[in-house]
Design a protein around this motif. Sequence first.
Motif, mmCIF file in Angstrom:
data_model
loop_
_atom_site.group_PDB
_atom_site.id
_atom_site.type_symbol
_atom_site.label_atom_id
_atom_site.label_comp_id
_atom_site.label_asym_id
_atom_site.label_seq_id
_atom_site.Cartn_x
_atom_site.Cartn_y
_atom_site.Cartn_z
ATOM 1 N N GLN A 111 9.729 -30.134 -27.708
ATOM 2 C CA GLN A 111 10.988 -30.609 -28.267
ATOM 3 C C GLN A 111 12.166 -29.834 -27.674
ATOM 4 O O GLN A 111 12.052 -28.651 -27.345
ATOM 5 C CB GLN A 111 10.982 -30.450 -29.786
ATOM 6 C CG GLN A 111 9.881 -31.241 -30.478
ATOM 7 C CD GLN A 111 10.038 -32.734 -30.247
ATOM 8 O OE1 GLN A 111 11.045 -33.322 -30.599
ATOM 9 N NE2 GLN A 111 9.029 -33.352 -29.659
ATOM 10 N N THR A 136 15.139 -33.246 -30.507
ATOM 11 C CA THR A 136 15.082 -32.913 -31.931
ATOM 12 C C THR A 136 16.464 -32.718 -32.532
ATOM 13 O O THR A 136 16.658 -32.936 -33.728
ATOM 14 C CB THR A 136 14.252 -31.632 -32.125
ATOM 15 O OG1 THR A 136 12.931 -31.854 -31.624
ATOM 16 C CG2 THR A 136 14.165 -31.232 -33.582
ATOM 17 N N ALA A 163 16.703 -37.514 -33.779
ATOM 18 C CA ALA A 163 17.194 -36.146 -33.852
ATOM 19 C C ALA A 163 18.200 -35.981 -34.980
ATOM 20 O O ALA A 163 18.810 -36.943 -35.448
ATOM 21 C CB ALA A 163 17.856 -35.769 -32.530
ATOM 22 N N ALA A 233 16.751 -26.923 -36.218
ATOM 23 C CA ALA A 233 15.959 -28.041 -35.703
ATOM 24 C C ALA A 233 14.879 -27.623 -34.713
ATOM 25 O O ALA A 233 13.826 -28.271 -34.640
ATOM 26 C CB ALA A 233 16.883 -29.063 -35.042
#
Length: 236
Positions: A111, A136, A163, A233
């Motif tokens: 990611q 992401t 995302a 994230a």
Amino acid sequence: MPTRIELQTEDGAAPAFVFGAENAPRVLFLIDGIGMRPAMHALAERLSSEGFYVLMPDLFHRLGAYTAPDPRVLFSDPEVRAAWFARLKGTTADTLLRDIGAYLEHLGSGQVGVTGYCMGGRLALSAAASYPDRVTAAAAYHPGGLVTDAADSPHLAYDRIKAEVYIGAATDDPSFTDAQRTTVADVLARAHVRHTIEVYPARHGWVPADTPVHDEACAARHWETLVALFRRALSK
């Protein structure tokens, strides 16, 4: 210190710079429409110091060797501005997005977060829409051209984003108006995209330190939001 590399795209080699430790969370950094220059390096370097591995490609590699215009002159001189953007005619939304795959390939299979400024901000959101299983987190600061009258307006693809999105808009920015912000917010909300759109009391282009509209307080707030987004994230 950054390391200069070259990435192979469909249209040739793109110079790029990498910053930070290779085992850190990965971020694709997309420059603004003024081109590669020390102010962009400073931003990427600062982001890497927050604990990220940052890839910053030269989005204008199709120009060959070039010198970015002085932002203060670009903002104030219509002839300089017209001449610079005339050189960029071959650098379209389609060609920019076509390169994203090569950039993500360098970052590996995991990611990534994507951030961009001005034109790069628009591209960051398009990258999140085009590669929803890779991106992401996506941040866009003083982006422009997100909503157009064209059948392929960028915002029409935002319902594909998975995302978390952060958009830092400017109060004084005809390229991203109040109405356009509402349009983007509606698309993201309908698609259940986790997002924040924050309006800064600044003008388009306030983040890079070399622009005549740079705002120190707003740039500091930008760092707070960007780092918090990526730490949240990319630590999952």
